[in-house]
Design a protein around this motif. Structure first.
Motif, short mmCIF file in Angstrom:
data_model
loop_
_atom_site.label_atom_id
_atom_site.label_comp_id
_atom_site.label_asym_id
_atom_site.label_seq_id
_atom_site.Cartn_x
_atom_site.Cartn_y
_atom_site.Cartn_z
N ILE A 70 30.83 63.19 19.36
CA ILE A 70 29.39 63.09 19.63
C ILE A 70 28.76 62.01 18.75
N HIS A 71 29.14 62.00 17.48
CA HIS A 71 28.65 60.98 16.55
C HIS A 71 29.03 59.58 17.04
N THR A 72 30.28 59.42 17.44
CA THR A 72 30.73 58.11 17.91
C THR A 72 30.09 57.77 19.24
N PHE A 73 29.91 58.78 20.11
CA PHE A 73 29.23 58.55 21.39
C PHE A 73 27.83 57.99 21.16
N ALA A 74 27.13 58.53 20.19
CA ALA A 74 25.78 58.03 19.89
C ALA A 74 25.82 56.57 19.48
N GLY A 75 26.82 56.20 18.68
CA GLY A 75 26.96 54.79 18.30
C GLY A 75 27.23 53.92 19.50
N TYR A 76 28.14 54.34 20.35
CA TYR A 76 28.45 53.57 21.56
C TYR A 76 27.24 53.51 22.49
N LEU A 77 26.47 54.60 22.53
CA LEU A 77 25.27 54.58 23.35
C LEU A 77 24.29 53.53 22.82
N GLY A 78 24.16 53.44 21.49
CA GLY A 78 23.33 52.40 20.92
C GLY A 78 23.81 51.02 21.29
N LEU B 8 29.99 49.01 28.07
CA LEU B 8 29.52 49.74 26.90
C LEU B 8 29.21 51.20 27.24
N PHE B 9 28.59 51.46 28.39
CA PHE B 9 28.31 52.84 28.77
C PHE B 9 29.61 53.61 29.07
N MET B 10 30.57 52.96 29.71
CA MET B 10 31.85 53.62 29.96
C MET B 10 32.60 53.86 28.65
N SER B 11 32.42 52.97 27.67
CA SER B 11 33.01 53.23 26.36
C SER B 11 32.45 54.51 25.76
N GLY C 23 34.02 57.37 27.44
CA GLY C 23 35.39 57.54 26.96
C GLY C 23 35.46 58.24 25.62
N VAL C 24 34.45 58.01 24.79
CA VAL C 24 34.41 58.69 23.49
C VAL C 24 34.34 60.20 23.67
N LEU C 25 33.49 60.67 24.60
CA LEU C 25 33.38 62.11 24.84
C LEU C 25 34.71 62.68 25.36
N ALA C 26 35.35 61.95 26.28
CA ALA C 26 36.66 62.40 26.76
C ALA C 26 37.67 62.40 25.62
N GLY C 27 37.61 61.39 24.77
CA GLY C 27 38.52 61.33 23.63
C GLY C 27 38.29 62.44 22.64
N LEU D 102 36.48 46.26 36.34
CA LEU D 102 37.55 46.12 35.35
C LEU D 102 37.03 46.38 33.94
N LEU D 103 35.88 45.82 33.63
CA LEU D 103 35.32 46.03 32.29
C LEU D 103 34.91 47.50 32.10
N GLY D 104 34.45 48.15 33.16
CA GLY D 104 34.12 49.58 33.05
C GLY D 104 35.35 50.40 32.71
N ALA D 105 36.48 50.12 33.39
CA ALA D 105 37.72 50.84 33.10
C ALA D 105 38.20 50.54 31.68
N ALA D 106 38.10 49.28 31.27
CA ALA D 106 38.50 48.91 29.91
C ALA D 106 37.63 49.62 28.88
N GLY D 107 36.34 49.71 29.16
CA GLY D 107 35.45 50.39 28.23
C GLY D 107 35.79 51.86 28.08
N PHE D 108 36.08 52.52 29.20
CA PHE D 108 36.41 53.95 29.14
C PHE D 108 37.68 54.18 28.32
#
Length: 408
Positions: free
Chosen positions: A148-156, A271-274, A277-281, A322-328
């Motif tokens: 969740i902490h990392t997701f917030a950073g990626y969301l930023g 960036l949004f898919m990243s 991916g953080v939440l899934a991770g 492609l970038l969305g998949a890479a981000g996730f």
């Protein structure tokens, strides 16, 4: 006679306190990533705004990372000794004021000053945030808390391009810098005001009395082979994903015939898919002990996609997919990465270990901006993705080595 606290009562009190702590730290992490992305998000507009080249903007980004590199480990020590919360609040204010200054006094010289101030603030976030989480969140929920902490950073990171480019289109580049600065000041004030109302009750308190008489381990003992290996992994992560985050939009415009709006959309999807991916991770991190294997598999897939981008001429839609998949896939690695660092940190020294390891991001940040900016100035935009793919493959190799070392 001192009453013995009821464990159930302590647990019930801990849950709301944990949520409040996690919310505050995550919001600060969001701001830190907005600030990290402020100059990269506005990069296509900055040569004209400052009358400079891409390589000169790259120098400003390198200065940001150089200052962070110098201060990050000491800030981990300060966080462990003096308290992570006041250090975090100070970082938010310093970062906010840096961008406010750049908005009020635009110019390349002021950009360098602002990047130095923002780099100082950036050196605070990882050690202070992780120290607060490591001491305030129950271990059974640590994987999800990290995610969740990392997701917030990626969301930023994800909201920075549309927020700042949109502001620049409507009001100008200086006003975009002002928005980034005001965000830091606002969250800093919120954290300062609400900090005293968020006591953290650990459901499994450490044996403080037993540990009180033990000397703290000398800092030299914290520099182990595992910690050095993790820092190297952070260097490679910075060189690979940092290149895509900061320079892919310009590369898409220059080398793929995609307009700025389409390139920005592709980067935003990445960036949004990243963040997703953080939440899934995070869910994976709580379900496995093979954190290195999870991270390596996800990053191997990311390297394949980056290589495909370098060798083909995708349309705007295909590039976005492609970038969305890479981000996730790149997002999946982060909770497992954080769990590897937490496992390497002695109790009571989480802040300084995360500070040491996180300097890897700044070491990569010294090299990456200059390298990728030089490729753009030399008319080699496709090489952005090729070079990133090489660094990703090196990350996979090092992560597998770290996983083998952890199992031993």
């Amino acid at each position: 006679m001192t009453a013995i606290p009821d464990p159930k009562t302590a647990l019930a009190a801990a849950r709301p306190a944990e949520r409040m702590l996690l919310g505050q730290v995550s919001l600060a992490h969001l701001v830190s990533h907005v600030h990290i992305m402020t100059v990269p998000a506005l990069l296509p507009l900055l040569p004209g705004h400052f009358g400079s080249s891409f390589i000169e903007i790259g120098v400003a980004l390198t200065l940001f990372n150089l200052v962070s590199l110098v201060v990050q480990a000491p800030m981990g020590f300060v966080s462990d000794r003096l308290g992570a919360r006041p250090v975090l609040v100070a970082g938010l204010f310093v970062g906010g004021l840096s961008f406010i200054g750049l908005a009020l006094s635009p110019g390349y010289a002021m950009l360098l000053v602002a990047m130095a101030g923002a780099g100082l603030a950036n050196g605070v976030y990882h050690p202070a945030n992780y120290a607060l989480l490591a001491r305030g969140i129950d271990g059974a929920r640590m994987g999800k808390a990290f995610s969740i902490h990392t997701f917030a950073g990626y969301l930023g990171t994800a909201i920075a391009p549309p927020l700042l480019l949109g502001t620049a289109a409507l009001l100008g580049v200086s006003q975009a810098f002002a928005v980034a600065g005001l965000l830091g000041l606002g969250v800093g004030l919120l954290t300062l005001v609400s900090g005293g109302n968020a006591p953290v009750v650990r459901p499994e308190p450490r044996a403080e009395a037993a540990e009180a008489g033990r000397p703290r381990p000398p800092r030299v003992r914290l520099i182990t082979g595992t910690v050095i290996g993790l820092m190297a992994m952070y260097v490679l992560l910075s060189l690979s994903t940092g290149g895509i985050q900061s320079f892919s939009a310009s590369a898409l415009v220059m080398g793929y015939g995609i307009d700025l709006a389409g390139a920005n959309a592709a980067l935003t999807v990445f960036l949004f898919m990243s963040a997703g991916g953080v939440l899934a991770g995070g869910a994976l991190a709580d379900r496995t002990r093979r954190h290195g294997l999870v991270a390596a598999a996800a990053f191997l897939g990311t390297s394949v996609i980056a290589g495909t981008m370098a060798l083909t001429q995708p349309s705007a839609v295909v590039a976005t997919l492609l970038l969305g998949a890479a981000g996730f896939l790149s997002g999946i690695i982060t909770p497992s990465r954080d769990m590897l660092v937490r496992a390497a940190a002695p109790k009571g020294a989480e802040g300084i270990v995360f500070g040491i390891v996180s300097t890897g991001f700044n070491i990569g940040g010294l090299i990456g901006p200059l390298l990728y900016a030089a490729l753009l100035d030399q008319g080699q935009p496709r090489a952005i993705f090729a070079v990133a793919a090489v660094f990703m493959l090196l990350t996979v190799t090092l992560t597998l080595i770290q996983d083998r070392r952890a199992r031993r």
